[in-house]
Every structure is written in C-alpha cells, then in structure tokens.
Design a protein around this motif. Structure first.
Motif, mmCIF file in Angstrom:
data_model
loop_
_atom_site.group_PDB
_atom_site.id
_atom_site.type_symbol
_atom_site.label_atom_id
_atom_site.label_comp_id
_atom_site.label_asym_id
_atom_site.label_seq_id
_atom_site.Cartn_x
_atom_site.Cartn_y
_atom_site.Cartn_z
ATOM 1 N N ALA A 111 84.202 59.925 15.654
ATOM 2 C CA ALA A 111 84.340 59.703 17.094
ATOM 3 C C ALA A 111 83.192 60.371 17.849
ATOM 4 O O ALA A 111 82.636 59.800 18.799
ATOM 5 C CB ALA A 111 85.685 60.235 17.573
ATOM 6 N N ALA A 112 82.826 61.594 17.422
ATOM 7 C CA ALA A 112 81.735 62.307 18.087
ATOM 8 C C ALA A 112 80.416 61.570 17.895
ATOM 9 O O ALA A 112 79.594 61.490 18.826
ATOM 10 C CB ALA A 112 81.635 63.728 17.531
ATOM 11 N N TYR A 113 80.191 61.041 16.710
ATOM 12 C CA TYR A 113 78.963 60.286 16.417
ATOM 13 C C TYR A 113 78.821 59.102 17.362
ATOM 14 O O TYR A 113 77.754 58.876 17.956
ATOM 15 C CB TYR A 113 79.019 59.815 14.966
ATOM 16 C CG TYR A 113 77.824 59.032 14.481
ATOM 17 C CD1 TYR A 113 76.548 59.559 14.545
ATOM 18 C CD2 TYR A 113 77.982 57.761 13.931
ATOM 19 C CE1 TYR A 113 75.450 58.840 14.072
ATOM 20 C CE2 TYR A 113 76.900 57.034 13.460
ATOM 21 C CZ TYR A 113 75.635 57.586 13.531
ATOM 22 O OH TYR A 113 74.550 56.863 13.072
ATOM 23 N N ASP A 114 79.886 58.367 17.532
ATOM 24 C CA ASP A 114 79.894 57.216 18.446
ATOM 25 C C ASP A 114 79.609 57.665 19.882
ATOM 26 O O ASP A 114 78.752 57.097 20.581
ATOM 27 C CB ASP A 114 81.249 56.513 18.360
ATOM 28 C CG ASP A 114 81.278 55.187 19.105
ATOM 29 O OD1 ASP A 114 80.475 54.989 20.035
ATOM 30 O OD2 ASP A 114 82.117 54.336 18.772
ATOM 31 N N MET A 115 80.310 58.707 20.338
ATOM 32 C CA MET A 115 80.156 59.159 21.722
ATOM 33 C C MET A 115 78.759 59.695 22.003
ATOM 34 O O MET A 115 78.178 59.442 23.066
ATOM 35 C CB MET A 115 81.207 60.224 22.042
ATOM 36 C CG MET A 115 82.620 59.690 22.162
ATOM 37 S SD MET A 115 83.800 60.923 22.803
ATOM 38 C CE MET A 115 83.877 62.055 21.411
ATOM 39 N N ILE A 116 78.195 60.431 21.048
ATOM 40 C CA ILE A 116 76.875 61.033 21.265
ATOM 41 C C ILE A 116 75.788 59.967 21.338
ATOM 42 O O ILE A 116 74.920 60.000 22.220
ATOM 43 C CB ILE A 116 76.575 62.054 20.162
ATOM 44 C CG1 ILE A 116 77.492 63.273 20.313
ATOM 45 C CG2 ILE A 116 75.118 62.488 20.197
ATOM 46 C CD1 ILE A 116 77.432 64.247 19.149
ATOM 47 N N VAL A 117 75.816 59.022 20.404
ATOM 48 C CA VAL A 117 74.809 57.947 20.414
ATOM 49 C C VAL A 117 74.912 57.138 21.704
ATOM 50 O O VAL A 117 73.903 56.810 22.342
ATOM 51 C CB VAL A 117 74.972 57.036 19.184
ATOM 52 C CG1 VAL A 117 74.078 55.802 19.309
ATOM 53 C CG2 VAL A 117 74.636 57.800 17.910
ATOM 54 N N PHE A 133 73.708 59.275 24.708
ATOM 55 C CA PHE A 133 72.249 59.405 24.715
ATOM 56 C C PHE A 133 71.587 58.145 25.250
ATOM 57 O O PHE A 133 70.651 58.203 26.052
ATOM 58 C CB PHE A 133 71.751 59.710 23.300
ATOM 59 C CG PHE A 133 70.248 59.756 23.195
ATOM 60 C CD1 PHE A 133 69.533 60.793 23.765
ATOM 61 C CD2 PHE A 133 69.558 58.749 22.531
ATOM 62 C CE1 PHE A 133 68.143 60.834 23.679
ATOM 63 C CE2 PHE A 133 68.175 58.783 22.431
ATOM 64 C CZ PHE A 133 67.465 59.831 23.012
ATOM 65 N N ALA A 134 72.084 56.993 24.825
ATOM 66 C CA ALA A 134 71.518 55.735 25.305
ATOM 67 C C ALA A 134 71.705 55.587 26.809
ATOM 68 O O ALA A 134 70.821 55.091 27.518
ATOM 69 C CB ALA A 134 72.162 54.560 24.574
ATOM 70 N N ALA A 135 72.844 56.051 27.329
ATOM 71 C CA ALA A 135 73.136 55.925 28.759
ATOM 72 C C ALA A 135 72.542 57.070 29.574
ATOM 73 O O ALA A 135 72.603 57.042 30.806
ATOM 74 C CB ALA A 135 74.650 55.875 28.965
ATOM 75 N N GLY A 136 71.995 58.083 28.898
ATOM 76 C CA GLY A 136 71.449 59.230 29.620
ATOM 77 C C GLY A 136 72.528 60.087 30.258
ATOM 78 O O GLY A 136 72.290 60.731 31.288
ATOM 79 N N ASP A 137 73.698 60.126 29.628
ATOM 80 C CA ASP A 137 74.829 60.874 30.168
ATOM 81 C C ASP A 137 74.727 62.342 29.745
ATOM 82 O O ASP A 137 75.264 62.756 28.714
ATOM 83 C CB ASP A 137 76.140 60.257 29.676
ATOM 84 C CG ASP A 137 77.374 60.854 30.334
ATOM 85 O OD1 ASP A 137 77.253 61.928 30.958
ATOM 86 O OD2 ASP A 137 78.468 60.268 30.199
ATOM 87 N N ARG A 138 74.045 63.136 30.552
ATOM 88 C CA ARG A 138 73.821 64.545 30.213
ATOM 89 C C ARG A 138 75.122 65.340 30.200
ATOM 90 O O ARG A 138 75.292 66.255 29.376
ATOM 91 C CB ARG A 138 72.830 65.165 31.204
ATOM 92 C CG ARG A 138 71.411 64.595 31.107
ATOM 93 C CD ARG A 138 70.532 65.175 32.192
ATOM 94 N NE ARG A 138 69.126 64.820 32.054
ATOM 95 C CZ ARG A 138 68.583 63.686 32.483
ATOM 96 N NH1 ARG A 138 69.364 62.766 33.077
ATOM 97 N NH2 ARG A 138 67.301 63.452 32.325
ATOM 98 N N ARG A 139 76.022 65.059 31.106
ATOM 99 C CA ARG A 139 77.282 65.806 31.163
ATOM 100 C C ARG A 139 78.080 65.647 29.875
ATOM 101 O O ARG A 139 78.614 66.622 29.343
ATOM 102 C CB ARG A 139 78.113 65.344 32.359
ATOM 103 C CG ARG A 139 79.454 66.059 32.488
ATOM 104 C CD ARG A 139 80.215 65.603 33.724
ATOM 105 N NE ARG A 139 79.494 65.937 34.948
ATOM 106 C CZ ARG A 139 79.930 65.660 36.168
ATOM 107 N NH1 ARG A 139 81.095 65.007 36.322
ATOM 108 N NH2 ARG A 139 79.229 65.987 37.227
ATOM 109 N N GLN A 140 78.159 64.437 29.393
ATOM 110 C CA GLN A 140 78.880 64.191 28.138
ATOM 111 C C GLN A 140 78.191 64.889 26.977
ATOM 112 O O GLN A 140 78.850 65.508 26.125
ATOM 113 C CB GLN A 140 78.957 62.684 27.879
ATOM 114 C CG GLN A 140 79.627 62.295 26.572
ATOM 115 C CD GLN A 140 81.130 62.298 26.656
ATOM 116 O OE1 GLN A 140 81.734 63.335 26.941
ATOM 117 N NE2 GLN A 140 81.714 61.138 26.416
#
Length: 234
Positions: free
Chosen positions: A111-117, A120-127
C-alpha cells in the motif's frame, strides 16, 4: 389381675422387640462407623506429613511443570528460509517488537509503495512527508521542484503489483529495517509545458522492479514505517 387386652399388648411388644433385635443385631463395640460419602474427598485433600502439595479430588498432583512450547522452526515459512540472514534479522526484530508481523508488513508495504509512487507523480509533498524518511524526502522534493520549474507533469498509474518479497531485515540498535523487492506493472508518462510526451508512453505497460528499505524506531508509539532508501532492482 391383668385384663386380656393388657396381656395381648405386652405379648405384641415383646414380639416386636425380638424381631428388631434379630434384624439390627447387638452393638459389640467393633461396629464400622456409618458410611460417609465425603470421607474419600477429605482424605484426598488432606496432605501427607511434610507434603506441601494439596491434591484436589479426582485430580492427581502435578509431577512436573508444563514446559512452554518451543518456537516453531518454520515460523517464517513462505517468507524466509530457515537459517538465512533474512530469518535471523526477522527473529531479532520480532524479539524486540512483539507486534511485528512480516505478513502484515508486506501488505502495508504494498500500500505504501502505491501511495508513494502516486504522490511523487502528483507532487504531493504533504503525503510524502508522512511516508518518507528525511533524506529520501529531500531527494524526492528536489526532483519535484526541478520538474515544476521546467513545467513538466508526470502521470503514473499502477496496473498491478505482482510481487512484494522481503529480501533483508536487521535491527540496528532500536531501529528496525526491512527491505522489500517490488515487481509491478506501471503506466507512466512525462509531459512538457505544452502537454507533449517527453518520456514514457500513455498506452504502454512497463515492468518495474524497485528495492525499497523501510525503517521504524521500535521504541516509538508511532506504528508507521517510513521509506529510508530506494534503488532500482534487476
């Protein structure tokens, strides 16, 4: 003179007395005491002289302490081979962190792998801050910043995460580290300011292998693991 009725009653009383005596017998002083149904229970509960163990009725006293079940040899079956460095590392972590469960960890790492990738693509620094260690976050943030300065955008979408295998585990002081090799199928494309594709293909599925290491301070109340190292896998 006795009347006839008195004589009859006296004869009847003598007859009854003789009958009772023949049935009940006479006391000689050697008679057994009346049967007490609870005497056996009391005898069983009464300890022998010098014996500190009291046996309960119907239960034999314990002759030895029950031994704790031995740790199963194949406790990491399907995750790590017996005697391997990975199994030793998992043992070390599990001894210090009783809540550690490799199978749950693998599920969480996927789940973390999916969320991080995706973040990163969306530029979501908070996440990303919630999921990455400081050094890894600094690297990701720098890449996002350069991309934004060029006006580029990234689109990433997982088709599937085929496998997530543990490849390493160790305990460094109070910090547990676990490494996972991910095999996934991903569609990723990078576009410039005008929206033209400069990298990747929006219609092509790419096989990707990543090796990520997660870490957690086992003395912390925070149960979450953070990504502390990444590398491209073979």
């Amino acid at each position: 003179m006795f009347d006839i009725y008195t004589i009859i009653f006296l004869a009847l009383a003598v007859f009854i007395f003789l009958r009772l005596r023949s049935v009940l017998g006479q006391r000689t002083g050697r008679e057994r005491p009346p049967y007490d149904p609870y005497s056996s229970a009391r005898d069983a509960m009464r300890p022998a002289p010098g014996d500190k163990v009291v046996a309960l009725p119907g239960r034999a006293p314990d002759t030895q302490k029950s031994s704790e079940p031995a740790e199963p040899v194949d406790r990491w079956k399907g995750i790590a081979e017996n005697g391997s460095a990975l199994a030793s590392g998992l043992d070390a972590i599990a001894r210090e962190d009783k809540s550690f469960d490799p199978k749950h960890f693998v599920t969480g790492s996927r789940a973390a792998y999916d969320m991080i990738v995706t973040a990163f693509a969306a530029g979501d620094r908070r996440q990303l801050k919630n999921l990455l260690g400081r050094e890894v976050y600094d690297g990701f943030e720098a890449a996002i910043k350069e991309r934004e300065q060029r006006g580029e955008t990234v689109e990433s979408r997982f088709v599937a995460i085929d496998k997530a295998d543990l490849t390493g585990a160790e305990l460094r002081g109070k910090t547990a580290q676990v490494t996972v090799r991910f095999h996934s199928q991903l569609i990723s494309v990078t576009r410039d300011k005008q929206g033209a594709v400069i990298d990747g293909n929006p219609d092509k599925v790419t096989d990707v292998t990543d090796v990520w290491t997660f870490a957690r301070d086992i003395t912390s109340r925070d149960p979450n693991w953070k990504l502390v190292a990444t590398e491209a896998g073979q």
